[in-house]
Every structure is written in C-alpha cells, then in structure tokens.
Design a protein around this motif. Sequence first.
Motif, PDB file in Angstrom:
ATOM      1  N   ALA A  27       0.815  -1.220   0.000  1.00  0.00           N
ATOM      2  CA  ALA A  27       0.000   0.000   0.000  1.00  0.00           C
ATOM      3  C   ALA A  27       0.847   1.269   0.000  1.00  0.00           C
ATOM      4  CB  ALA A  27      -0.937  -0.005   1.213  1.00  0.00           C
ATOM      5  N   ASP A  28       2.143   1.131   0.219  1.00  0.00           N
ATOM      6  CA  ASP A  28       3.039   2.283   0.298  1.00  0.00           C
ATOM      7  C   ASP A  28       3.475   2.695  -1.115  1.00  0.00           C
ATOM      8  OD1 ASP A  28       5.200   4.041   0.585  1.00  0.00           O
ATOM      9  OD2 ASP A  28       5.962   3.015   2.368  1.00  0.00           O
ATOM     10  N   MET A  32       6.291   0.955  -3.859  1.00  0.00           N
ATOM     11  CA  MET A  32       5.803   0.382  -5.114  1.00  0.00           C
ATOM     12  C   MET A  32       6.171   1.190  -6.358  1.00  0.00           C
ATOM     13  SD  MET A  32       4.579  -2.387  -4.004  1.00  0.00           S
ATOM     14  CE  MET A  32       3.774  -3.025  -5.469  1.00  0.00           C
ATOM     15  N   ARG A  33       6.794   2.341  -6.201  1.00  0.00           N
ATOM     16  CA  ARG A  33       7.004   3.243  -7.334  1.00  0.00           C
ATOM     17  C   ARG A  33       7.827   2.639  -8.472  1.00  0.00           C
ATOM     18  NH1 ARG A  33      10.736   4.722  -3.586  1.00  0.00           N
ATOM     19  NH2 ARG A  33      12.797   5.376  -4.308  1.00  0.00           N
ATOM     20  N   HIS A  34       8.683   1.656  -8.190  1.00  0.00           N
ATOM     21  CA  HIS A  34       9.512   1.040  -9.234  1.00  0.00           C
ATOM     22  C   HIS A  34       9.009  -0.341  -9.631  1.00  0.00           C
ATOM     23  CE1 HIS A  34      12.401   4.247  -9.122  1.00  0.00           C
ATOM     24  NE2 HIS A  34      12.643   4.066  -7.842  1.00  0.00           N
ATOM     25  N   ILE A  35       7.886  -0.782  -9.085  1.00  0.00           N
ATOM     26  CA  ILE A  35       7.377  -2.127  -9.334  1.00  0.00           C
ATOM     27  C   ILE A  35       6.178  -2.051 -10.270  1.00  0.00           C
ATOM     28  CG2 ILE A  35       6.368  -4.181  -8.256  1.00  0.00           C
ATOM     29  CD1 ILE A  35       8.010  -3.397  -5.714  1.00  0.00           C
ATOM     30  N   ASP A  36       6.234  -2.810 -11.353  1.00  0.00           N
ATOM     31  CA  ASP A  36       5.161  -2.918 -12.339  1.00  0.00           C
ATOM     32  C   ASP A  36       4.718  -1.542 -12.813  1.00  0.00           C
ATOM     33  OD1 ASP A  36       3.569  -4.484 -14.004  1.00  0.00           O
ATOM     34  OD2 ASP A  36       1.909  -4.483 -12.586  1.00  0.00           O
ATOM     35  N   GLY A  38       3.928   0.960 -10.930  1.00  0.00           N
ATOM     36  CA  GLY A  38       4.310   1.980  -9.966  1.00  0.00           C
ATOM     37  C   GLY A  38       3.228   2.387  -8.991  1.00  0.00           C
ATOM     38  N   ARG A  39       2.081   1.701  -9.052  1.00  0.00           N
ATOM     39  CA  ARG A  39       0.983   2.054  -8.151  1.00  0.00           C
ATOM     40  C   ARG A  39       0.917   1.092  -6.972  1.00  0.00           C
ATOM     41  NH1 ARG A  39      -3.347   2.740 -12.828  1.00  0.00           N
ATOM     42  NH2 ARG A  39      -3.407   0.518 -12.427  1.00  0.00           N
ATOM     43  N   PRO A  40       0.422   1.587  -5.826  1.00  0.00           N
ATOM     44  CA  PRO A  40       0.197   0.688  -4.686  1.00  0.00           C
ATOM     45  C   PRO A  40      -0.779  -0.422  -5.067  1.00  0.00           C
ATOM     46  CG  PRO A  40       0.034   2.974  -4.003  1.00  0.00           C
ATOM     47  CD  PRO A  40       0.083   2.979  -5.504  1.00  0.00           C
ATOM     48  N   ARG A  41      -0.725  -1.504  -4.316  1.00  0.00           N
ATOM     49  CA  ARG A  41      -1.585  -2.659  -4.556  1.00  0.00           C
ATOM     50  C   ARG A  41      -2.535  -2.822  -3.370  1.00  0.00           C
ATOM     51  NH1 ARG A  41      -0.328  -5.443  -8.736  1.00  0.00           N
ATOM     52  NH2 ARG A  41      -0.977  -7.505  -8.062  1.00  0.00           N
TER      53      ARG A  41
END
Length: 177
Positions: A27-28, A32-36, A38-41
Amino acid sequence: MTEIRTPRLVLRRWLDDDLVPLSEIHADPVVMRHIDDGRPRSAEQTAEDIEGWEEEWDEEGFGMFAVELLGSGELAGAVGLSVAEAPAEVAGQVAITWRLGRAFWGQGYASEAAHAALEFALQDRGLDRVVAVLRTGDSASAAVVDKLGMEVEGVASHPVHGHELTIFGLDLTQYQF
C-alpha cells in the motif's frame, strides 16, 4: 517447507498471517514506485500475488520467499525467483526480485536476502543463469544487483507501461560463492 536462514533473516514460504503486513508494504506508494505500473496494490491484489507465488513454488520448485527478521519475526517483505514473462528479452528466464517495507531500507536486508535467494537458485535448484529486470533509475535496487555481481546486459521497454527497464544477468560461471 523450504527455509533459508541468514545471520539476520529467515526466508520462508508464505503464511496466512503474512497477508496484512505485506498488504501494508504494497500500500506504500514509495515502496511500489519502481514495481510494475508503480501504483500501490490493494489487499486483494496482494492476496493474489501471494497465491501466484505459492503456485510458482509448486510448479517450478522456486518462488518468492517471505522475508522475516530473525530476531523479531516481523515480515520485512519479499525476495525470490520467478519465471519472467516480460520483457521479451528475458521471457522464460528466471528472474530475481525483491521488495521490502520502507522501515527495512538502508540496513542491508535486501542485499542479504537477495544473496541468499541467488545462492538458493544456483546451488539448491541448479539454475545456471539468473536475471534481474529493474526500472531504470531505481538506484537502490541497482546497488543490490551490483553487490550480487550481476552485470548490465541491455535495456528494454516495459511492454504495457512503456517505461525503460535495465536488464542484468549472472551466469553460474561468474558467481563467487
């Protein structure tokens, strides 16, 4: 149950109790900004992630580990292996990846966990090559792959989101145990 102990961490399979702390990490937006994309999950997406990781364990004999602090039992994040689907340059190859909660950054946990996962891949699973695909500009993760001895092999574009990715690789013949 597959479990790896390092001096400060336990890398293990996922438990039901891991959903809430991993959901908090996911949720942070900074994590998450560099993952997939870039949005929180959401918690639901996180549950799907864990389910998919566990399925990969069952199908491939490897997957994402839950990373737990040895002293406190606190969930720090996830590290492990997956068969890359994209970008096309690495599709079908085994990729190493990680994500830790911000409270665990800057303490060497990502490098310690990634090193253990890499050794697991090469020694226990007999893999002869591992790649890492990072969003270009993710300097913290680039420092981890550097510590693992992985070398830049090229760049690619994310097939859905279009951002630039840097591809790193490591062959067993290059790895220093």
